[in-house]
Write a protein that holds these residues in place. Structure first.
Motif, PDB file in Angstrom:
ATOM      1  N   ASP A 413       9.906  27.706 -97.060  1.00 30.29           N
ATOM      2  CA  ASP A 413      10.294  28.588 -95.957  1.00 30.29           C
ATOM      3  C   ASP A 413      10.730  27.769 -94.742  1.00 30.29           C
ATOM      4  N   LEU A 414       9.997  26.704 -94.445  1.00 32.91           N
ATOM      5  CA  LEU A 414      10.344  25.848 -93.310  1.00 32.91           C
ATOM      6  C   LEU A 414      11.694  25.167 -93.526  1.00 32.91           C
ATOM      7  N   ALA A 415      11.947  24.757 -94.770  1.00 33.64           N
ATOM      8  CA  ALA A 415      13.228  24.109 -95.080  1.00 33.64           C
ATOM      9  C   ALA A 415      14.389  25.066 -94.842  1.00 33.64           C
ATOM     10  N   ARG A 416      14.223  26.307 -95.286  1.00 32.17           N
ATOM     11  CA  ARG A 416      15.293  27.295 -95.104  1.00 32.17           C
ATOM     12  C   ARG A 416      15.488  27.628 -93.627  1.00 32.17           C
ATOM     13  N   GLN A 417      14.373  27.747 -92.885  1.00 31.28           N
ATOM     14  CA  GLN A 417      14.471  28.015 -91.449  1.00 31.28           C
ATOM     15  C   GLN A 417      15.216  26.885 -90.731  1.00 31.28           C
ATOM     16  N   ALA A 418      14.885  25.652 -91.114  1.00 31.29           N
ATOM     17  CA  ALA A 418      15.530  24.497 -90.484  1.00 31.29           C
ATOM     18  C   ALA A 418      17.035  24.497 -90.760  1.00 31.29           C
ATOM     19  N   LEU A 419      17.422  24.844 -91.984  1.00 32.83           N
ATOM     20  CA  LEU A 419      18.847  24.909 -92.324  1.00 32.83           C
ATOM     21  C   LEU A 419      19.558  25.991 -91.523  1.00 32.83           C
ATOM     22  N   ASP A 420      18.904  27.155 -91.394  1.00 39.04           N
ATOM     23  CA  ASP A 420      19.500  28.252 -90.617  1.00 39.04           C
ATOM     24  C   ASP A 420      19.708  27.848 -89.163  1.00 39.04           C
ATOM     25  N   MET A 421      18.699  27.171 -88.586  1.00 40.59           N
ATOM     26  CA  MET A 421      18.780  26.760 -87.191  1.00 40.59           C
ATOM     27  C   MET A 421      19.865  25.712 -86.963  1.00 40.59           C
ATOM     28  N   CYS A 422      20.165  24.933 -88.019  1.00 40.61           N
ATOM     29  CA  CYS A 422      21.103  23.818 -87.869  1.00 40.61           C
ATOM     30  C   CYS A 422      22.456  24.095 -88.508  1.00 40.61           C
ATOM     31  N   GLY A 423      22.719  25.360 -88.813  1.00 39.69           N
ATOM     32  CA  GLY A 423      24.021  25.692 -89.380  1.00 39.69           C
ATOM     33  C   GLY A 423      24.294  24.993 -90.690  1.00 39.69           C
ATOM     34  N   ASN A 424      23.252  24.882 -91.543  1.00 44.60           N
ATOM     35  CA  ASN A 424      23.350  24.253 -92.869  1.00 44.60           C
ATOM     36  C   ASN A 424      23.642  22.753 -92.812  1.00 44.60           C
ATOM     37  N   ASN A 425      23.369  22.142 -91.664  1.00 36.50           N
ATOM     38  CA  ASN A 425      23.512  20.686 -91.539  1.00 36.50           C
ATOM     39  C   ASN A 425      22.213  20.041 -92.022  1.00 36.50           C
ATOM     40  N   GLN A 426      22.251  19.431 -93.208  1.00 35.24           N
ATOM     41  CA  GLN A 426      21.027  18.898 -93.813  1.00 35.24           C
ATOM     42  C   GLN A 426      20.441  17.740 -93.007  1.00 35.24           C
ATOM     43  N   THR A 427      21.313  16.925 -92.430  1.00 34.10           N
ATOM     44  CA  THR A 427      20.809  15.789 -91.641  1.00 34.10           C
ATOM     45  C   THR A 427      20.021  16.284 -90.433  1.00 34.10           C
ATOM     46  N   ALA A 428      20.582  17.275 -89.728  1.00 32.69           N
ATOM     47  CA  ALA A 428      19.900  17.820 -88.547  1.00 32.69           C
ATOM     48  C   ALA A 428      18.640  18.575 -88.936  1.00 32.69           C
ATOM     49  N   ALA A 429      18.686  19.302 -90.067  1.00 30.20           N
ATOM     50  CA  ALA A 429      17.514  20.046 -90.527  1.00 30.20           C
ATOM     51  C   ALA A 429      16.371  19.091 -90.897  1.00 30.20           C
ATOM     52  N   ALA A 430      16.733  17.992 -91.543  1.00 31.45           N
ATOM     53  CA  ALA A 430      15.724  16.994 -91.901  1.00 31.45           C
ATOM     54  C   ALA A 430      15.072  16.407 -90.650  1.00 31.45           C
ATOM     55  N   LYS A 431      15.893  16.186 -89.621  1.00 31.07           N
ATOM     56  CA  LYS A 431      15.379  15.653 -88.361  1.00 31.07           C
ATOM     57  C   LYS A 431      14.384  16.611 -87.712  1.00 31.07           C
ATOM     58  N   LEU A 432      14.694  17.922 -87.786  1.00 30.29           N
ATOM     59  CA  LEU A 432      13.779  18.924 -87.223  1.00 30.29           C
ATOM     60  C   LEU A 432      12.406  18.870 -87.875  1.00 30.29           C
ATOM     61  N   LEU A 433      12.412  18.572 -89.176  1.00 34.49           N
ATOM     62  CA  LEU A 433      11.152  18.552 -89.928  1.00 34.49           C
ATOM     63  C   LEU A 433      10.524  17.161 -89.984  1.00 34.49           C
ATOM     64  N   GLY A 434      11.161  16.198 -89.324  1.00 31.42           N
ATOM     65  CA  GLY A 434      10.614  14.842 -89.314  1.00 31.42           C
ATOM     66  C   GLY A 434      10.736  14.147 -90.653  1.00 31.42           C
ATOM     67  N   LEU A 435      11.781  14.499 -91.429  1.00 35.02           N
ATOM     68  CA  LEU A 435      11.976  13.923 -92.755  1.00 35.02           C
ATOM     69  C   LEU A 435      13.257  13.118 -92.799  1.00 35.02           C
ATOM     70  N   THR A 436      13.363  12.221 -93.775  1.00 35.50           N
ATOM     71  CA  THR A 436      14.645  11.578 -94.037  1.00 35.50           C
ATOM     72  C   THR A 436      15.506  12.576 -94.796  1.00 35.50           C
ATOM     73  N   ARG A 437      16.816  12.337 -94.810  1.00 32.64           N
ATOM     74  CA  ARG A 437      17.692  13.275 -95.500  1.00 32.64           C
ATOM     75  C   ARG A 437      17.388  13.302 -97.002  1.00 32.64           C
ATOM     76  N   ALA A 438      17.040  12.121 -97.550  1.00 35.15           N
ATOM     77  CA  ALA A 438      16.732  12.055 -98.982  1.00 35.15           C
ATOM     78  C   ALA A 438      15.507  12.916 -99.316  1.00 35.15           C
ATOM     79  N   LYS A 439      14.450  12.830 -98.487  1.00 33.92           N
ATOM     80  CA  LYS A 439      13.256  13.635 -98.730  1.00 33.92           C
ATOM     81  C   LYS A 439      13.550  15.114 -98.543  1.00 33.92           C
ATOM     82  N   PHE A 440      14.432  15.424 -97.582  1.00 39.33           N
ATOM     83  CA  PHE A 440      14.780  16.826 -97.364  1.00 39.33           C
ATOM     84  C   PHE A 440      15.531  17.385 -98.571  1.00 39.33           C
ATOM     85  N   ARG A 441      16.398  16.575 -99.170  1.00 43.91           N
ATOM     86  CA  ARG A 441      17.116  17.025-100.363  1.00 43.91           C
ATOM     87  C   ARG A 441      16.158  17.312-101.511  1.00 43.91           C
TER      88      ARG A 441
END
Length: 448
Positions: A413-441
């Protein structure tokens, strides 16, 4: 049903032609001279005109000249007596499609009409295609007033006139492909193809066949010889997007193709010369990937001849309002909306982690939320800062409820919320969650 205008000062001739055509299923209208015909053409659409040459008030030649001068997309066929064949030939030089001599045979007229209507359909399809191209070009327009973008566009225009390799680096949503298309349009290759390839979207096992093509029988399912993107783009520009995600195995072959200007299809022995200008783009830090061994250093030097970096939207705040107004005009439902001062302040105060792409999505969403009000306000854009609409938590810690939670469901749920907030930008969403892009993927794969 095709609509044909018959123009002749002899009423009997007009009726004869009309009956002949209507018997074959065509719709006809009649005019007694060129002046009457021109007036009818101005108020109704016709698929073709059949006209006599010699008529009072306005003859057939003058009618043709007026049709062409007004850019009316309607092919013209002349009816003429043997004595005026030379006039008909001259008219064809001016743009007439064909001519029919009197006395005429029905089969000859019907054959000419059928051939001309085919041409009319081609002209209509060509007009529709041009409209689509104009619309597509409008969507590829780069909107800017800020000084950072002015400097970037100046560099892009300069390098466009050369044939050097260009590497465009920057965050997702900053318009890297639009910039690449601008470079192509500024180059001597602009009349040839611009071929975009998303390296991240190609399966690692298919990269070589996608880029270089393959021979018949090269692998299971290779039913025929197929050219790759390099051959397809020959003479034009090949845009390799997400070049940082290209598998290491394919990087060596790409480097060789760039150096030798030749490719070898999968399963083949022949080396095929290709003439392409390569523009690459990435949202990754390629120098870091070079250090880690994930990207070849020699390939990096080959593609990084002229680096360009579009600034993120938060660093070009002067462009936010022009961009927002442009996106409003592009939306049919948003053309009558206006941005209020509070909306402008809200947009300028937002960080835009998804950059221009996120702004475009936000404007579309705001138009829907605004309904029939005709105004986009700060309240309409409240979804940009959802946290501001909620009371702050008592502390920064998370309290585990007595009944427990599903950690996996919470993460998804947090991953989806982060994507929505960042306009589907995975790099920015990962940053919101304190993750690397690889871990977010990895997290997103688990969620799917």
């Amino acid at each position: 049903m095709s609509h044909i205008l018959v123009v002749d000062d002899e009423e009997r001739m007009r009726h004869l032609l009309s009956i002949m055509l209507e018997r074959k299923g065509y719709q006809t209208s009649q005019a007694g001279d060129g002046a009457e015909a021109l007036e009818m053409i101005g108020s109704a659409a016709f698929d073709m005109v059949i006209t006599d040459i010699k008529m009072p008030r306005m003859d057939g030649i003058t009618l043709l000249e007026n049709i062409r001068a007004q850019h009316i997309p309607c092919p013209v066929v002349f009816i003429t007596a043997f004595a005026t064949v030379d006039s008909a030939v001259d008219a064809m030089r001016q743009g007439a499609v064909d001519y029919i001599t009197k006395p005429f045979e029905e089969s000859r007229i019907l054959l000419t009409v059928e051939r001309t209507l085919k041409l009319s359909r081609i002209m209509s399809e060509n007009r529709a295609l041009k409209q689509q191209l104009r619309k597509a070009e409008g969507q590829n327009e780069i909107i800017y007033v800020s000084r950072p973008m002015q400097g970037l566009m100046d560099l892009a225009t300069r390098v466009g006139r050369s044939d050097s390799a260009v590497l465009i680096s920057g965050e997702s949503g900053t318009g890297k492909e639009l910039l690449a298309r601008h470079i192509h349009q500024m180059s001597s290759r602009c009349e040839k193809r611009f071929v975009p390839v998303n390296c991240a979207a190609i399966s690692p096992h298919l990269v070589e066949s996608e880029l270089f093509g393959y021979e018949k029988g090269a692998f299971t399912g290779a039913a025929r010889q197929t050219e790759g993107k390099f051959e397809y783009a020959s003479g034009g520009t090949l845009f390799l997007d997400e070049i940082g995600d290209l598998p290491v195995e394919a990087q060596a072959k790409l480097l060789r193709a760039l150096q030798e200007k030749r490719v070898q299809r999968v399963g083949g022995n022949e080396e095929i010369p290709v003439d392409v200008r390569v523009v690459c783009a990435t949202n990754r830090q390629l120098p870091e990937r070079v250090e880690s061994g994930a990207f070849r250093q020699d390939l990096f030097f080959r593609i990084n001849v002229f680096p360009l970096q579009p600034p993120p939207l938060r660093e070009r705040a002067d462009d936010i309002v022009p961009l927002a107004e442009y996106f409003l005009k592009r939306l049919e439902s948003g053309q009558n909306f206006r941005l209020t001062k509070s909306a402008i302040d809200a947009m300028k105060g937002y960080e835009w982690p998804g950059n221009v792409r996120e702004l475009a999505n936000a404007i579309e969403r705001a138009v829907i939320l605004a309904g029939d009000t005709g105004e986009i306000t700060a309240a309409t854009l409240s979804f940009l800062n959802p946290a501001s609409a909620c009371p702050p938590p008592e502390n920064d810690g998370f309290r585990l409820p007595q009944r427990g939670i599903s950690l996996e469901a919470l993460e998804n749920d947090l991953a989806r919320q982060a994507l929505d907030m960042c306009g589907n930008n995975q790099t920015a969403a990962a940053k919101l969650l304190g993750l690397t892009r690889a871990k977010f993927r990895v997290l997103m794969k688990q969620a799917n």
